[in-house]
Design a protein around this motif. Structure first.
Motif, PDB file in Angstrom:
ATOM      1  N   ASP A  76       0.840  -1.209   0.000  1.00 30.15           N
ATOM      2  CA  ASP A  76       0.000   0.000   0.000  1.00 30.15           C
ATOM      3  C   ASP A  76       0.872   1.255   0.000  1.00 30.15           C
ATOM      4  O   ASP A  76       0.585   2.228  -0.720  1.00 30.15           O
ATOM      5  CB  ASP A  76      -0.911   0.014   1.228  1.00 30.15           C
ATOM      6  N   LEU A  77       1.923   1.246   0.801  1.00 33.76           N
ATOM      7  CA  LEU A  77       2.791   2.411   0.900  1.00 33.76           C
ATOM      8  C   LEU A  77       3.496   2.702  -0.412  1.00 33.76           C
ATOM      9  O   LEU A  77       3.714   3.866  -0.777  1.00 33.76           O
ATOM     10  CB  LEU A  77       3.823   2.202   2.016  1.00 33.76           C
ATOM     11  N   HIS A  78       3.834   1.652  -1.158  1.00 35.16           N
ATOM     12  CA  HIS A  78       4.568   1.834  -2.409  1.00 35.16           C
ATOM     13  C   HIS A  78       3.655   2.180  -3.585  1.00 35.16           C
ATOM     14  O   HIS A  78       4.089   2.824  -4.539  1.00 35.16           O
ATOM     15  CB  HIS A  78       5.376   0.578  -2.729  1.00 35.16           C
ATOM     16  N   THR A  79       2.409   1.724  -3.535  1.00 34.33           N
ATOM     17  CA  THR A  79       1.512   1.911  -4.681  1.00 34.33           C
ATOM     18  C   THR A  79       0.602   3.132  -4.560  1.00 34.33           C
ATOM     19  O   THR A  79      -0.056   3.499  -5.530  1.00 34.33           O
ATOM     20  CB  THR A  79       0.641   0.662  -4.884  1.00 34.33           C
ATOM     21  N   ALA A  80       0.568   3.736  -3.389  1.00 30.94           N
ATOM     22  CA  ALA A  80      -0.302   4.911  -3.212  1.00 30.94           C
ATOM     23  C   ALA A  80       0.134   6.037  -4.139  1.00 30.94           C
ATOM     24  O   ALA A  80       1.326   6.359  -4.225  1.00 30.94           O
ATOM     25  CB  ALA A  80      -0.270   5.370  -1.762  1.00 30.94           C
ATOM     26  N   LEU A  84      -2.929  11.194   0.637  1.00 28.55           N
ATOM     27  CA  LEU A  84      -4.308  11.056   1.117  1.00 28.55           C
ATOM     28  C   LEU A  84      -4.884   9.672   0.829  1.00 28.55           C
ATOM     29  O   LEU A  84      -5.875   9.273   1.448  1.00 28.55           O
ATOM     30  CB  LEU A  84      -5.196  12.135   0.480  1.00 28.55           C
ATOM     31  N   ASP A  85      -4.276   8.939  -0.096  1.00 28.86           N
ATOM     32  CA  ASP A  85      -4.741   7.579  -0.361  1.00 28.86           C
ATOM     33  C   ASP A  85      -4.477   6.655   0.821  1.00 28.86           C
ATOM     34  O   ASP A  85      -5.053   5.563   0.904  1.00 28.86           O
ATOM     35  CB  ASP A  85      -4.042   7.013  -1.606  1.00 28.86           C
ATOM     36  N   LEU A  86      -3.611   7.068   1.737  1.00 27.57           N
ATOM     37  CA  LEU A  86      -3.209   6.223   2.861  1.00 27.57           C
ATOM     38  C   LEU A  86      -3.968   6.538   4.148  1.00 27.57           C
ATOM     39  O   LEU A  86      -3.785   5.864   5.153  1.00 27.57           O
ATOM     40  CB  LEU A  86      -1.709   6.371   3.118  1.00 27.57           C
ATOM     41  N   VAL A  87      -4.794   7.569   4.136  1.00 30.93           N
ATOM     42  CA  VAL A  87      -5.485   7.979   5.360  1.00 30.93           C
ATOM     43  C   VAL A  87      -6.996   7.854   5.177  1.00 30.93           C
ATOM     44  O   VAL A  87      -7.519   7.923   4.059  1.00 30.93           O
ATOM     45  CB  VAL A  87      -5.130   9.430   5.752  1.00 30.93           C
ATOM     46  N   ASP A  88      -7.678   7.648   6.292  1.00 29.56           N
ATOM     47  CA  ASP A  88      -9.133   7.655   6.245  1.00 29.56           C
ATOM     48  C   ASP A  88      -9.745   8.635   7.241  1.00 29.56           C
ATOM     49  O   ASP A  88     -10.924   8.952   7.171  1.00 29.56           O
ATOM     50  CB  ASP A  88      -9.705   6.252   6.485  1.00 29.56           C
TER      51      ASP A  88
END
Length: 417
Positions: A76-80, A84-88
């Protein structure tokens, strides 16, 4: 192991005396707002990230602290594609966006016209500097559901009453209307909404870069062919010194909006309401009246707000009129001292190290029967400095108790200062 024991950068610890002053100011503000019919609410410190970045918060959205989603993987960290794609979730950067969500969530349980108080910390990833922090308290009052000027009148009345109660004198309310700003820009040939919004951001810098700086930036941004910089500088200087009388009849004025402001002035006798056509208030969600608290001794406002009729409709699908006023708590708290009444009934019992703890507890219980605040304090070698420190902590008097003291009857309490 951590290498520092200081608070995180841009955030602060508060010693007891500072905390007491802050609580005193908050108590006064809460009391005034309650008397004026506002009800206090509380919302979570976090909101959905998508809501915080939905365009309602203006430039503050760029300063929001994000909370990483649970269960993230290395992939997830590499493909974001973006952070903001990593937070909700995210820490709230103001209290207005949470209020809009709160009202949309609970509208059926609230009165038709809802007068809200919200006093709480907010967080912004600012670059820390004097007077600018990453965590600070906002004091907001809002009127939701009232389309008429009664909302502005009540907000201004309650705010000025709170300032008076705090002993902050000499303030005035600068007031303008977004419609006045739109008409002013249109008279300059700026009619495109995007260009107008950028121009307002520049005009909002007037107190920082001056009339010439604003004129130069506008010319560079919108085109030298649209503006003569020297002429625009003079125009902006004239606007900055405009008042109710000089503005009346001006060709750049939105007459309907100005008439609304005149009615507000007439409805607020005793309030120093000053028309300022250069007042912008940076938030893009303002739709009508805007205002700020000014003080002649400070180059910054002590509070501000305005009408934001379009925001809550973003959640409900239908417009709800709304106006808010926020006091600058972190600035106000430095202007207010604790009243003498807050320390006059706070006392200290000084005792020696060999005193019986059971007897000391009994003496403290006796003192609590006649004083609001009591502290037991072991006497130090430098009693003078000790007493000065206790005075700084908010205590007003002290008494010495010996090993054979069994009652406070006849014991003298002496002032600390």
């Amino acid at each position: 192991m951590a290498t520092t024991v200081t608070a995180p950068r841009g955030m602060r610890d508060f010693l007891p005396a500072d905390k007491a002053r802050r609580e005193h100011v908050l108590g006064v503000i809460r009391g005034v707002y309650a008397r004026h019919g506002f009800d206090e609410i509380e919302t979570p410190v976090v909101e959905d990230s998508a809501r915080l970045h939905s365009g309602l918060g203006g430039d503050n959205e760029k300063l929001a602290f994000g909370v990483l989603r649970r269960g993230l993987t290395t992939e997830d960290l590499h493909t974001a594609e973006a952070p903001l794609d990593l937070v909700d979730l995210g820490l709230r950067f103001d209290l207005t966006v949470p209020l809009a969500r709160f009202y949309a969530s609970h509208r059926a349980e609230l009165p038709t016209v809802f007068r809200a108080v919200q006093i709480a910390p907010v967080w912004r990833a600012e670059r820390p500097q004097k007077g600018r922090y990453r965590q600070f308290v906002q004091c907001d009052i809002d009127v939701l559901g009232e389309p008429g000027q009664l909302a502005e009148i009540e907000l201004i009345r309650a705010t000025t009453a709170a300032l008076d109660e705090l002993g902050v004198t000499g303030t005035s309310i600068r007031i303008n209307d977004r419609r006045v700003l739109t008409a002013m820009l249109a008279s300059w040939g700026v009619t495109d909404p995007g260009a107008a919004e950028r121009a307002l951001i520049t005009i909002d810098k007037l107190d920082k870069i001056g009339a010439n700086g604003v004129a130069v930036e506008l010319s560079e941004m919108l085109g030298q062919d649209l503006f003569d910089t020297a002429e625009l500088t003079l125009t902006i200087e004239e606007l900055a010194h405009a008042d109710w009388d000089t503005a009346a009849g001006a060709d750049w004025l939105d007459v309907e909006a100005f008439d609304d402001l005149l009615r507000l002035r007439a409805a607020l006798p005793g309030v120093d309401l000053r028309f300022d056509p250069t007042l912008v208030r940076g938030m893009g969600y303002y739709t009508g009246t805007i205002f700020e608290v000014a003080h002649p001794d400070f180059g910054y406002s002590l509070g501000g707000g305005g009408r934001y009729d379009g925001m809550i409709g973003r959640f409900l699908g239908q417009d709800v009129p709304a106006v808010g006023f926020s006091l600058g708590f972190e600035r106000l708290v430095d202007l207010v001292d604790l009243p003498e009444s807050a320390t006059s009934d706070a006392v200290v019992l000084l005792y020696d190290k060999d005193a019986d703890p059971v007897r000391l507890a009994a003496l403290k219980g006796e003192a609590l029967g006649s004083h609001q605040r009591v502290r037991l304090e072991r006497r130090t070698k430098n009693t003078k400095n000790q007493l000065a420190g206790l005075a700084a902590q908010g205590f007003g008097a002290f008494a010495s108790v010996g090993a054979d003291t069994t009652t406070l009857q006849g014991v003298e309490f002496r002032p600390l200062a």
